[in-house]
Scaffold this active site. Structure first.
Site, PDB file in Angstrom:
ATOM      1  N   SER A  86     -47.179  49.671 -14.927  1.00 20.16           N
ATOM      2  CA  SER A  86     -46.365  49.217 -15.938  1.00 20.16           C
ATOM      3  C   SER A  86     -46.476  47.940 -16.714  1.00 20.16           C
ATOM      4  O   SER A  86     -47.539  47.745 -17.315  1.00 20.16           O
ATOM      5  CB  SER A  86     -44.791  49.505 -15.206  1.00 20.16           C
ATOM      6  OG  SER A  86     -43.972  49.304 -16.217  1.00 20.16           O
ATOM      7  N   HIS A 195     -40.366  54.426 -18.314  1.00 17.74           N
ATOM      8  CA  HIS A 195     -41.478  55.183 -18.391  1.00 17.74           C
ATOM      9  C   HIS A 195     -40.812  56.825 -18.544  1.00 17.74           C
ATOM     10  O   HIS A 195     -41.263  57.756 -17.978  1.00 17.74           O
ATOM     11  CB  HIS A 195     -42.138  55.338 -17.012  1.00 17.74           C
ATOM     12  CG  HIS A 195     -42.740  53.953 -17.068  1.00 17.74           C
ATOM     13  ND1 HIS A 195     -43.657  53.515 -17.770  1.00 17.74           N
ATOM     14  CD2 HIS A 195     -42.522  52.773 -15.975  1.00 17.74           C
ATOM     15  CE1 HIS A 195     -44.035  52.227 -17.589  1.00 17.74           C
ATOM     16  NE2 HIS A 195     -43.166  51.908 -16.284  1.00 17.74           N
TER      17      HIS A 195
END
Length: 311
Positions: A86, A195
């Site tokens: 991430s 996400h």
């Protein structure tokens, strides 16, 4: 034998994490540069209160990861691969030479603001351990709806995933997961639903800002935490970074790719050791170690050994 520097994502943050970095000139230089670029005192970002902000968390992770990675590289040789989970992908791109530290600071500050403004409350992420991916996907399909949005977010291991969505939707999935035999269904220290499609609009806004930022071909192999593939083309890397907030993280496949390409040494940059725990399940041969808690001379020796075996 090859080496990988792995950069953690949101959820790994710790109060005082910037204050705990090595007291080295190169680390101080990065902290000073961050202050100048952001026009603020970055050491104020790592208090418990400040870390309630998504922007502060992501900036702290970027600064800590880049500063410590550059410290290792200055003392040794460059690693063969970098990868980030991430927000960790931004530190990986900087260390790979694809994105300047100054541009990364500005983009990450904007990224954090866009994410927290889109979902200031009522949303987050939950880890589920002990169920296979197919079972979790079935449970998500049972709950997900416009009123109760919830999605698969991270694949960390065959029996460890993370979901993202509204608190009520995640609670409903967690209840079903426990009933199905999950050993753990625990909310994470993340205040946004990362996400998943819920962040498609903020990702598009970040993409517009990214269009003005110069990108270079990485000098170190860059592994995408989303696609688990090597990315060398600057435009593809730009897309990977700008869009990763709304794409599933497949960290398990990323580690598998690294291992299949000969990586036998993973060093996890600070803070924490979550990625080291995940890597030990894949790196059945080799060494996995976290920067935090390790001696610099130990890390130096491991990197030098890897370089000597490579040459």
């Amino acid at each position: 034998m090859s080496s990988l520097l792995a950069f953690p994502g949101q959820g790994a943050q710790q109060p005082g994490m910037l204050h705990q970095l090595p007291d080295e000139p190169l680390v101080r230089l990065h902290l000073q540069q961050a202050c100048e670029v952001l026009d603020e005192e970055v050491l104020a970002l790592d208090s418990s209160e400040a870390l309630r902000s998504t922007r502060a968390v992501q900036l702290c992770l970027l600064i800590a990861g880049v500063a410590c990675a550059q410290l290792l590289i200055a003392r040794n040789a460059a690693p063969d691969y970098v990868a980030g989970l991430s927000i960790g992908a931004y530190a990986a791109a900087v260390v790979a030479g694809a994105l300047s530290f100054a541009d990364a600071l500005r983009l990450v500050a904007l990224r954090g603001e866009l994410m927290q403004n889109a979902y200031p409350s009522g949303y987050g992420m939950t880890a589920i351990v002990g169920l296979d991916l197919g079972t979790v996907e079935t449970l998500l399909a049972q709950v997900n709806s416009p009123a109760l949005p919830v999605y698969l977010a991270n694949i960390n291991a065959p029996n460890q995933v993370v979901i993202a969505g509204s608190h009520s939707a995640m609670a409903a999935v967690a209840e079903r997961a426990r009933a199905s035999g999950a050993g753990l269904a625990k909310p994470l220290a993340v205040s946004v639903p990362s996400h998943c499609p819920l962040l498609a609009e903020p990702a598009w806004q970040l993409q517009q800002a990214f269009a003005q930022v110069p990108m270079q071909r990485p000098a170190i192999h860059y592994l995408s935490g989303s696609s688990a593939r090597l990315i060398a083309d600057p435009e593809r890397l730009r897309d990977d970074l700008a869009g990763n907030m709304c794409r599933i993280v497949d960290w398990h496949s990323t580690l598998q790719t690294a291992y299949e390409r000969g990586v036998r040494l993973q060093i996890e940059l600070p803070p924490g050791a979550v990625l080291s725990t995940l890597a030990r399940r894949v790196f059945v041969q080799g060494t996995v170690i976290a920067f935090q808690g390790a001696r610099l001379d130990t890390l130096d020796a491991l990197l030098r050994q890897e370089v000597s075996l490579r040459s």
